[in-house]
Design an enzyme around this catalytic site. Sequence first.
Site, mmCIF file in Angstrom:
data_model
loop_
_atom_site.group_PDB
_atom_site.id
_atom_site.type_symbol
_atom_site.label_atom_id
_atom_site.label_comp_id
_atom_site.label_asym_id
_atom_site.label_seq_id
_atom_site.Cartn_x
_atom_site.Cartn_y
_atom_site.Cartn_z
ATOM 1 N N SER A 92 0.714 -1.214 0.033
ATOM 2 C CA SER A 92 -0.031 0.084 -0.043
ATOM 3 C C SER A 92 0.881 1.485 -0.034
ATOM 4 O O SER A 92 0.176 2.137 -0.055
ATOM 5 C CB SER A 92 -0.870 -0.115 1.199
ATOM 6 N N LYS A 115 0.280 3.845 -2.764
ATOM 7 C CA LYS A 115 -0.631 4.812 -2.450
ATOM 8 C C LYS A 115 -0.189 6.218 -2.421
ATOM 9 O O LYS A 115 -0.714 7.395 -2.504
ATOM 10 C CB LYS A 115 -1.702 4.897 -1.488
ATOM 11 N N SER A 141 -5.972 3.784 4.481
ATOM 12 C CA SER A 141 -5.501 2.749 3.365
ATOM 13 C C SER A 141 -6.594 2.330 2.407
ATOM 14 O O SER A 141 -6.533 1.019 1.852
ATOM 15 C CB SER A 141 -4.363 1.730 3.654
#
Length: 388
Positions: free
Chosen positions: A63, A66, A123
């Site tokens: 993640s 991102k 997230s």
Amino acid sequence: MKQLFSFILVLLLGVSTLSTSAFGAEKKAPSLAEKAKSAILIERDTGEILYEKNGDEKLPPASMTKVMTMILIMDALDKGKIKMSDKVRTSEHAASMGGSQIFLEPGEEMTVEQMLKGIAIASGNDASVAMAEHIAGSEEEFVSMMNQKAKDLGLKNTKFQNPTGLSVEDHYSTAHDMSIMAKELLKYEGITKFTGTYEDYLREDTDKQFWLVNTNRLLKFYDGVDGLKTGYTKEAKYCLTATAKKGNMRVVAVVFGADTPKDRNSQITKMLDYAFSKYETSPLYKRDQVVGEVKVAKGKDKTVEVVTSEPISILNEKGQGKANMKKEVKLNKDLKAPLKKGNEVGTLIIKKDGKVVTTSPLLAKDSMEEASWWNFFKRTFTTFTKTS
């Protein structure tokens, strides 16, 4: 002959001892990330590397992907392409995302601000795809934008296949590249309002109120930490791109592939402690600070003001005194209208002790329209009357 041989042997032993002592006196690189596959520590404004371990090893970023997703969101906001208050509709595809999510339903609408909260704090994979579709029209086109931005930033070991970080083949980055992405994201000063929030709520005035809790526990346990993004998949293990600011200095620390959240946080903590104990910065410029003006041919006006694109500082080791620093502004020649606000029009160069340590783009403060015939007429008439 024996005496000569003994003399040479003693001499060689002496040189060997001297060499060993000299190498022993050399500074040893700090061991700050023993329990990570790769790691890096940089000072944000200068980009100077303070520590690195396997910084160019390609690994799944999970993640932390991102960070790039948020760069494109903040860039679109900065350029006025979208607004925080804009409504973003959730497609069936976005709502189908697994992993971390804020449980968006097909057809559900949230504002850009709420979606950004869902991405930065929780997230949310669903929020990431919803924003990708809102900005680019499709997830695939947004991924193309991500990879183009990576190229623009000079990232040579990064490739994205989605805006979420969910495991997929041929999706990778490095500690070094991730630190450059963090550096870019942090030029948007408003981003830490989101990444630095530990908990918040979505759908507050409904019966589906949703509690957001940040996966970056260092927000609570390390003074000065205000971002940026954690990551975890089975393949990537525990990852974190963290940033902290104390006084004038902001640093970025990245860890890939720690076995546990505790290991991940302890490696980041060691790097942050090292940076703040050993270094200090002196700010030179804020973002959007005017540094001069540049001529624009065929423009409605003759010149446009030039501003910095990011905060600029100089880095020094504590106790070493201030370095001999010089600033140089190089402006592009032969600029012609039309010119858009934010177009690159020059470069700011910072030298420390004669060595270039920072090169940063300079931007047009405002847009410049092409001059009309009436503008040219007035300009010519004014020049004529002044010389008469």
